[in-house]
Design a protein around this motif. Structure first.
Motif, mmCIF file in Angstrom:
data_model
loop_
_atom_site.group_PDB
_atom_site.id
_atom_site.type_symbol
_atom_site.label_atom_id
_atom_site.label_comp_id
_atom_site.label_asym_id
_atom_site.label_seq_id
_atom_site.Cartn_x
_atom_site.Cartn_y
_atom_site.Cartn_z
ATOM 1 N N PRO A 243 0.833 -1.206 0.000
ATOM 2 C CA PRO A 243 0.000 0.000 0.000
ATOM 3 C C PRO A 243 0.863 1.250 0.000
ATOM 4 O O PRO A 243 1.880 1.324 0.682
ATOM 5 C CB PRO A 243 -0.799 -0.121 1.301
ATOM 6 N N GLN A 244 0.460 2.238 -0.802
ATOM 7 C CA GLN A 244 1.194 3.488 -0.898
ATOM 8 C C GLN A 244 0.543 4.547 -0.019
ATOM 9 O O GLN A 244 -0.674 4.661 0.046
ATOM 10 C CB GLN A 244 1.217 3.976 -2.358
ATOM 11 N N SER A 245 1.389 5.329 0.640
ATOM 12 C CA SER A 245 0.877 6.427 1.443
ATOM 13 C C SER A 245 0.274 7.485 0.533
ATOM 14 O O SER A 245 0.726 7.690 -0.595
ATOM 15 C CB SER A 245 2.006 7.049 2.272
ATOM 16 N N ALA A 246 -0.761 8.143 1.035
ATOM 17 C CA ALA A 246 -1.374 9.219 0.262
ATOM 18 C C ALA A 246 -0.356 10.347 0.077
ATOM 19 O O ALA A 246 0.347 10.730 1.015
ATOM 20 C CB ALA A 246 -2.614 9.738 0.977
ATOM 21 N N VAL A 247 -0.260 10.854 -1.137
ATOM 22 C CA VAL A 247 0.710 11.896 -1.456
ATOM 23 C C VAL A 247 -0.039 13.132 -1.940
ATOM 24 O O VAL A 247 -0.844 13.054 -2.868
ATOM 25 C CB VAL A 247 1.700 11.412 -2.542
ATOM 26 N N ASP A 248 0.225 14.253 -1.300
ATOM 27 C CA ASP A 248 -0.370 15.524 -1.700
ATOM 28 C C ASP A 248 0.696 16.326 -2.441
ATOM 29 O O ASP A 248 1.624 16.867 -1.829
ATOM 30 C CB ASP A 248 -0.867 16.285 -0.470
ATOM 31 N N LEU A 249 0.553 16.382 -3.759
ATOM 32 C CA LEU A 249 1.564 17.046 -4.579
ATOM 33 C C LEU A 249 1.202 18.490 -4.912
ATOM 34 O O LEU A 249 1.963 19.161 -5.609
ATOM 35 C CB LEU A 249 1.756 16.272 -5.890
ATOM 36 N N ASP A 250 0.067 18.971 -4.419
ATOM 37 C CA ASP A 250 -0.415 20.286 -4.843
ATOM 38 C C ASP A 250 0.599 21.390 -4.573
ATOM 39 O O ASP A 250 0.961 22.154 -5.472
ATOM 40 C CB ASP A 250 -1.742 20.617 -4.143
ATOM 41 N N VAL A 251 1.061 21.505 -3.328
ATOM 42 C CA VAL A 251 1.990 22.586 -2.985
ATOM 43 C C VAL A 251 3.323 22.390 -3.703
ATOM 44 O O VAL A 251 3.941 23.366 -4.173
ATOM 45 C CB VAL A 251 2.207 22.656 -1.453
ATOM 46 N N LEU A 252 3.764 21.142 -3.803
ATOM 47 C CA LEU A 252 5.046 20.876 -4.461
ATOM 48 C C LEU A 252 5.013 21.305 -5.915
ATOM 49 O O LEU A 252 5.932 21.985 -6.395
ATOM 50 C CB LEU A 252 5.400 19.385 -4.352
ATOM 51 N N GLN A 253 3.957 20.907 -6.634
ATOM 52 C CA GLN A 253 3.926 21.295 -8.045
ATOM 53 C C GLN A 253 3.632 22.779 -8.219
ATOM 54 O O GLN A 253 4.104 23.401 -9.186
ATOM 55 C CB GLN A 253 2.942 20.440 -8.831
ATOM 56 N N ASP A 254 2.907 23.387 -7.294
ATOM 57 C CA ASP A 254 2.705 24.837 -7.368
ATOM 58 C C ASP A 254 4.045 25.568 -7.289
ATOM 59 O O ASP A 254 4.305 26.505 -8.058
ATOM 60 C CB ASP A 254 1.793 25.317 -6.236
ATOM 61 N N ALA A 255 4.896 25.135 -6.366
ATOM 62 C CA ALA A 255 6.203 25.768 -6.219
ATOM 63 C C ALA A 255 7.093 25.511 -7.431
ATOM 64 O O ALA A 255 7.849 26.393 -7.863
ATOM 65 C CB ALA A 255 6.887 25.260 -4.951
ATOM 66 N N VAL A 256 6.997 24.305 -7.993
ATOM 67 C CA VAL A 256 7.803 23.954 -9.168
ATOM 68 C C VAL A 256 7.447 24.855 -10.350
ATOM 69 O O VAL A 256 8.326 25.384 -11.043
ATOM 70 C CB VAL A 256 7.596 22.469 -9.527
ATOM 71 N N PHE A 257 6.140 25.049 -10.580
ATOM 72 C CA PHE A 257 5.722 25.840 -11.729
ATOM 73 C C PHE A 257 5.820 27.342 -11.476
ATOM 74 O O PHE A 257 5.965 28.120 -12.419
ATOM 75 C CB PHE A 257 4.290 25.475 -12.127
ATOM 76 N N ALA A 258 5.757 27.751 -10.222
ATOM 77 C CA ALA A 258 5.851 29.178 -9.904
ATOM 78 C C ALA A 258 7.291 29.617 -9.669
ATOM 79 O O ALA A 258 7.545 30.807 -9.461
ATOM 80 C CB ALA A 258 5.005 29.506 -8.670
ATOM 81 N N ASP A 259 8.229 28.675 -9.700
ATOM 82 C CA ASP A 259 9.643 28.984 -9.447
ATOM 83 C C ASP A 259 9.830 29.661 -8.097
ATOM 84 O O ASP A 259 10.475 30.710 -7.975
ATOM 85 C CB ASP A 259 10.222 29.858 -10.566
ATOM 86 N N ARG A 260 9.263 29.041 -7.055
ATOM 87 C CA ARG A 260 9.378 29.562 -5.699
ATOM 88 C C ARG A 260 10.074 28.527 -4.799
ATOM 89 O O ARG A 260 10.025 27.331 -5.055
ATOM 90 C CB ARG A 260 7.991 29.880 -5.113
ATOM 91 N N ARG A 261 10.701 29.021 -3.761
ATOM 92 C CA ARG A 261 11.335 28.149 -2.785
ATOM 93 C C ARG A 261 10.265 27.449 -1.944
ATOM 94 O O ARG A 261 9.127 27.895 -1.872
ATOM 95 C CB ARG A 261 12.280 28.941 -1.876
ATOM 96 N N LEU A 262 10.684 26.351 -1.290
ATOM 97 C CA LEU A 262 9.769 25.552 -0.475
ATOM 98 C C LEU A 262 10.316 25.388 0.932
ATOM 99 O O LEU A 262 11.527 25.222 1.133
ATOM 100 C CB LEU A 262 9.590 24.156 -1.088
ATOM 101 N N ARG A 263 9.438 25.420 1.913
ATOM 102 C CA ARG A 263 9.776 25.070 3.285
ATOM 103 C C ARG A 263 9.133 23.718 3.582
ATOM 104 O O ARG A 263 7.898 23.593 3.547
ATOM 105 C CB ARG A 263 9.255 26.135 4.247
ATOM 106 N N LEU A 264 9.973 22.719 3.839
ATOM 107 C CA LEU A 264 9.495 21.348 4.031
ATOM 108 C C LEU A 264 9.698 20.892 5.465
ATOM 109 O O LEU A 264 10.711 21.210 6.095
ATOM 110 C CB LEU A 264 10.258 20.374 3.121
ATOM 111 N N ARG A 265 8.740 20.142 5.978
ATOM 112 C CA ARG A 265 8.929 19.309 7.160
ATOM 113 C C ARG A 265 8.969 17.874 6.650
ATOM 114 O O ARG A 265 7.984 17.356 6.140
ATOM 115 C CB ARG A 265 7.810 19.498 8.182
ATOM 116 N N TYR A 266 10.142 17.253 6.763
ATOM 117 C CA TYR A 266 10.404 15.993 6.066
ATOM 118 C C TYR A 266 10.928 14.950 7.048
ATOM 119 O O TYR A 266 11.853 15.221 7.816
ATOM 120 C CB TYR A 266 11.446 16.241 4.971
ATOM 121 N N ARG A 267 10.311 13.762 7.005
ATOM 122 C CA ARG A 267 10.738 12.682 7.892
ATOM 123 C C ARG A 267 11.611 11.693 7.123
ATOM 124 O O ARG A 267 11.171 11.074 6.160
ATOM 125 C CB ARG A 267 9.541 11.929 8.475
#
Length: 342
Positions: free
Chosen positions: A135-159
């Motif tokens: 089973p795959q964990s649910a992945v929310d790519l909305d903010v990630l792809q928004d930043a990719v297409f808007a050429d903006r930096r990202l602040r991540l909390r990553y485990r």
């Protein structure tokens, strides 16, 4: 062929706008002189194309000019309908857009190519996910792809794997990559390329700051470097094993990345069951002695021949497993729980 090249130039200019002649020459693998001859041929055929010289010059179509010509060959038409990562489109919220785009492409295809394209879409299916991937964990790519297409930096909390608490990073994204059904964010952190599994991102926030990518580096470049780091990770510890022949195919498939020398899969001899010919020797490379513990998953189907420290590591690990199950088997509480389950 020249006609294919002329059409490629036309479509590139229609898509990109102004393109320098050296760039066109490089993409089409011809000389700059040939490009200028092709531009003259396009102009003579009625295409409003012109060239501007100078530092910011290039070749360009007259503003507003469009062509409805698709330029697709029969093979290109079929290739468009073998779209592998339908799961990827769903994750990006583009499933409906994909279906709509394919219908438009089908309508725009030359009539002789349509039947082949339609049959291809019904006869070829590519599933990019692994067998028994779990089973795959649910992945929310909305903010990630928004930043990719808007050429903006990202602040991540990553485990990270093996860490109970997430870490916080500010990263400069290059883009998203889907590999074998798993999404990754490719980004720089303090100018160093990093790989982040999207399903381990606990939260993401797009910043107002513009992205700070390294000059001249594209997503494909950063991904290739990171991919090679993973796949070409130095081993340093050579391990020789013998594998029961009936498990050889599975062993090779699951350990391809660690194999140094492919086993010699000769025809079975006549020594009978349990004889020497029922085993095949292989060599693997691991980063540490402890990493070789994964060979215990094959039980008595794989035996380590050398080095001695790996044999000892597996002996100790197997003994600890035996002790664990022996201890629980002798425990009244555990036996009672097993009885309740059954």
């Amino acid at each position: 062929m020249k006609s294919d090249r002329l059409l490629s130039i036309l479509l590139l200019l229609q898509t990109r706008g102004r393109v320098p002649a050296p760039e066109l020459a490089e993409r089409l693998e011809v000389s700059v002189r040939t490009i200028y001859r092709d531009i003259e041929a396009l102009s003579a055929s009625g295409v409003p194309v012109y060239a501007e010289r100078g530092r910011h010059g290039g070749i360009e179509l007259l503003a507003g000019f469009r062509t409805d010509v698709t330029g697709l060959t029969a093979d290109e038409s079929r290739a468009l309908f073998i779209l592998a990562a339908q799961g990827a489109h769903a994750a990006l919220g583009l499933d409906a857009a994909l279906g709509s785009a394919l219908r438009k492409v089908m309508a725009a295809l030359p009539a002789p190519h349509r039947p082949a394209a339609e049959v291809t879409s019904r006869r070829i299916l590519v599933d990019a996910t692994r067998w028994k991937g779990g089973p795959q964990s649910a992945v929310d790519l909305d903010v990630l792809q928004d930043a990719v297409f808007a050429d903006r930096r990202l602040r991540l909390r990553y485990r990270h794997s093996g860490h109970p608490e997430p870490s916080t990073y500010t990263v400069d994204p290059y883009g998203l990559v889907s590999k074998a059904g798993v999404w990754y964010l490719v980004a720089d952190r303090r100018g160093t390329p990093r790989l982040f599994r999207a399903d381990r991102v606990r939260s993401a926030r797009m910043l107002d700051e513009p992205v700070r990518r390294r000059p001249g580096v594209e997503l494909a470049d950063a991904w290739e470097l990171l991919r090679r780091r993973v796949e070409e990770r130095p081993g340093g510890l050579d391990v020789t094993v013998r594998v029961r022949r009936e498990r050889l195919d599975m062993f090779v498939r699951l350990n391809a990345s660690a194999l140094v020398e492919l086993p010699d899969d000769q025809e079975r001899g006549e020594s009978g069951e349990g004889g020497a010919d029922d085993w095949v020797t292989a060599r693997l490379s691991y980063g540490s002695v402890r990493e070789a513990r994964q060979l215990l998953a094959y039980s008595d189907q794989v035996e380590v021949l050398s080095p001695p420290e790996v044999r000892e590591e597996l002996r100790v690990a197997a003994a600890s497993v035996t002790e664990l199950y022996q201890r629980t088997a002798d425990s009244p509480d555990v036996n009672a729980q097993v009885g309740d389950v059954s």
